[in-house]
Design an enzyme around this catalytic site. Structure first.
Site, PDB file in Angstrom:
ATOM      1  N   GLU B  71       0.809  -1.228   0.000  1.00  0.00           N
ATOM      2  CA  GLU B  71       0.000   0.000   0.000  1.00  0.00           C
ATOM      3  C   GLU B  71       0.836   1.269   0.000  1.00  0.00           C
ATOM      4  OE1 GLU B  71      -2.600  -0.622   3.315  1.00  0.00           O
ATOM      5  OE2 GLU B  71      -4.202  -1.271   1.976  1.00  0.00           O
ATOM      6  N   GLU B 311      -4.865  18.158  36.661  1.00  0.00           N
ATOM      7  CA  GLU B 311      -5.570  19.435  36.746  1.00  0.00           C
ATOM      8  C   GLU B 311      -4.625  20.625  36.704  1.00  0.00           C
ATOM      9  OE1 GLU B 311      -7.949  19.087  40.237  1.00  0.00           O
ATOM     10  OE2 GLU B 311      -9.701  18.487  39.103  1.00  0.00           O
TER      11      GLU B 311
END
Lengths: 105, 569
Positions: B71, B311
């Site tokens: 491919e 956070e």
């Protein structure tokens, strides 16, 4: 039109037939090709037979997968026809010899 | 990293892949000298996985490889895998790798009559022989189905090809597109039956996660789960951990939480080494601060801490913790602390966990902090969360890494997080206590396996010198904290004073009464004594008078006697 030109004088057909040993399929392909050239491209055609068993490194160059494979090196673009070439009409279509003649009719 | 290769006389010989995690799941690698089918949708990582198999084979195991690309061209492939850190040009130069691009273009091919695929065989054979390859990848041989019309010939030739590869003794990977009903679009699993691996890239909630599953592995045991995997600049990492059963060694060593009073609450000695600790609490209750104290204490012992922050950025953590008197920067500088910050929503839970596992492998910490784990839970499906966390915790435990997980709870805790908490050894709860218009923090140990621990709620203070844990007021009117506690304490103090004053007053009163009593007694005694004296005087006087009287009488009688004498005489 281009094929009409291709058919014209001075044009040359460089054909390569890839085989792997003397198998019945290869032999059939070679004789079919020879016959076809004699009938349709007399004097304007050069056939080169490459045996990949002897020269395996050449398989990659022309992107050979199937055996036998007929490669039209010239005139460009490159075309590939795989199989024993038993169907002459298909070979002629594949080599761009026939379709335009048929179109013209 | 280490690759556990389990060898057994009964088991098939295997070709290790060197791909992180894959050799663990397959117990040693792919079947040696046989073909493995890797099936997956577009972009699922088939090509990269098979390329990594070749590259690692060449570099780590001394087995050169051939990559038959149907491919992509060699250049495209080289570019694509360069992003994984594979320098394949070098390998090609060193004759450890061959990439052969096989172009199959239907428009260029005309078929007439019988043919076979001997040309392909010759190409593969030539490539294998020219470098003595032990590994072959065909990616994706299905392209032949698009390029060749005669399916009968093609299928017969594929069957012959796979048998031929086996005869050649090479370990091969055949990649194939995932089919809608079948495993692969063209049913290649029919030909390659030794080992089938399925790759998948699912998107849930806009977050995609790659997963791998071994569908079958003939003659070998293998992990059967779906394993998440990651493709990044170091190649592919799979998170296995089925092999990790509950048989890891546990440590009796105790390590400080960094907060002396918290250690006291935990049987006086702190956490067990290698245990997992969950700190839950609502927003702003000081979970991160507890975690940071632990990190600080761990670094102070000269150990290493890996801090996963979901956070805050590393700088933010360092700054915020300096406000409670923790200098984390020094540990960062010394290389004992590493803070890895990432947005939780960036990847799926599995991807995070794979990333974390790899970071842990690389940094080799003694302790890990995940702050907060709730963000991870939110990105995963709840059913996955538990198994994934269990895997992570098992993994940490097997390496004796102590882990602190903070968890943000919005509701009133427990029920929501049971799935997480059951795999934790120690569960600390930091909780708001709102009394008298004030919000204070209470901390208690909800559970702590294998140690006596306090059942008391303590007040948790954040001061500029760090965390302080003090006793709360626990009286008849309930638990009081903060100024309410202070007020209550003052009130009690006042009451105490009052009571003391009362007692003093009473005792003074008693004193006074005693004095009055004593005065009265004294007065009566004095009166008595006075009276007694008087009476004594009277008695004396009477006695005196009596004596005088009798004297007088005697004198009188004497006198009278003399008169008589005189008269007589």
């Amino acid at each position: 039109m281009s094929t009409q030109n291709a058919q014209s004088e001075g044009d040359f057909w460089n054909l390569r037939l890839y085989v792997a040993g003397q198998t019945p399929k290869s032999q059939a392909a070679f004789s079919n090709l020879k016959k076809l050239c004699d009938e349709h491209l007399k004097g304007k055609c050069h056939i080169e037979v490459i045996d990949l068993i002897k020269n395996p490194r050449l398989a990659a160059g022309d992107q050979i997968l199937a055996i036998p494979t007929l490669v039209r090196k010239l005139p460009e673009p490159i075309r590939r026809i795989i199989g024993d070439l038993s169907n002459t009409e298909k070979v002629l279509v594949g080599l761009d010899i026939l379709p335009h003649q048929m179109e013209n009719i | 990293m280490q690759h556990t290769t389990i060898k057994s006389t009964e088991e098939l010989p295997k070709a290790p892949t060197g791909i992180r995690g894959l050799d663990e799941i397959t117990f040693g690698g792919l079947p040696k000298g046989r073909s493995t089918l890797i099936a997956g949708g577009a972009g699922s990582g088939k090509t990269l996985m098979s390329m990594e198999f070749l590259v690692r084979g060449a570099i780590e195991f001394g087995e050169s490889g051939v990559f038959m690309a149907f491919e992509e061209t060699s250049d495209e492939l080289a570019k694509n895998v360069a992003s994984l850190g594979f320098e394949i040009e070098e390998l090609i130069k060193e004759k450890k790798l061959i990439i052969d691009f096989v172009r199959v273009e239907r428009s260029e091919i005309e078929e007439t009559g019988e043919y076979d695929l001997e040309g392909l065989f010759i190409r593969i054979g030539y490539a294998i022989d020219s470098i003595g390859a032990k590994r072959v990848v065909l990616d994706t041989i299905e392209s032949l189905f698009a390029g060749l019309k005669n399916q009968a010939i093609l299928r017969a030739e594929l069957r012959r090809l796979f048998r031929w590869l086996k005869d050649k003794g090479v370990t091969a990977i055949i990649t194939a597109e995932r089919g809608s009903n079948e495993l692969t679009r063209y049913g290649l699993e029919e030909y390659v039956s030794d080992c089938v691996i399925l790759l998948d890239n699912r998107v849930t909630g806009q977050i995609s996660t790659r997963r791998l599953r071994i569908v079958k592995y003939r003659g070998s045991r293998h992990g059967t789960n779906e394993y998440p995997f990651l493709i990044d600049e170091h190649g592919i990492s799979i998170m296995p951990i089925t092999s990790l059963a509950l048989d890891y060694k546990v440590s009796n060593e105790r390590i400080s939480s960094g907060i002396p009073r918290l250690d006291m609450m935990l049987g006086g000695k702190g956490f067990y080494r290698g245990s997992s600790i969950l700190v839950t609490g609502s927003a702003g209750t000081g979970k991160s601060t507890i975690a940071a104290h632990f990190a600080d204490a761990t670094c102070r012992r000269g150990e290493r801490v890996l801090y996963f922050a979901f956070e805050e950025s590393p700088d933010q953590i360092v700054r915020n913790m300096s406000s409670v008197g923790l200098n984390l920067q020094q540990w960062l500088d010394k290389g004992r602390l590493k803070i890895h910050s990432a947005r939780a929503s960036l990847y799926g839970l599995e991807t995070h966990l794979v990333t974390m596992q790899r970071q842990i492998d690389d940094f080799k910490p003694n302790a890990v902090i995940v702050d907060p784990i709730s963000n991870l839970i939110n990105v995963g499906e709840s059913s996955d969360v538990r198994s994934m966390l269990t895997r992570l915790i098992d993994y940490l435990k097997s390496k004796q890494i102590t882990a602190v997980f903070t968890n943000l709870t919005h509701e009133r805790l427990e029920a929501t997080e049971t799935e997480v908490s059951s795999v934790m050894d120690t569960w600390l709860l930091v909780r708001d206590i709102e009394i008298a218009g004030e919000r204070n923090r209470g901390i208690y140990v909800l559970k702590s396996r294998g140690m006596p621990h306090s059942n008391q709620i303590r007040e948790f203070l954040l001061t500029n010198k760090g965390v302080d844990i003090i006793d709360v007021y626990a009286g008849p009117s309930g638990v009081l904290t903060g100024s309410a506690r202070a007020a209550q304490e003052e009130k009690e103090q006042a009451e105490k004073t009052l009571r003391r004053e009362e007692i003093e007053r009473f005792s003074r009163d008693l004193d006074r009464r005693r004095k009055i009593m004593e005065a009265q007694v004294a007065a009566i005694t004095a009166e008595y004594e006075a009276k007694a004296e008087e009476i004594k005087q009277l008695i004396l006087q009477s006695k005196e008078r009596e004596s005088i009287l009798s004297q007088n009488r005697a004198r009188m009688s004497k006198a009278r006697g003399s008169q008589e004498k005189t008269i007589k005489g």
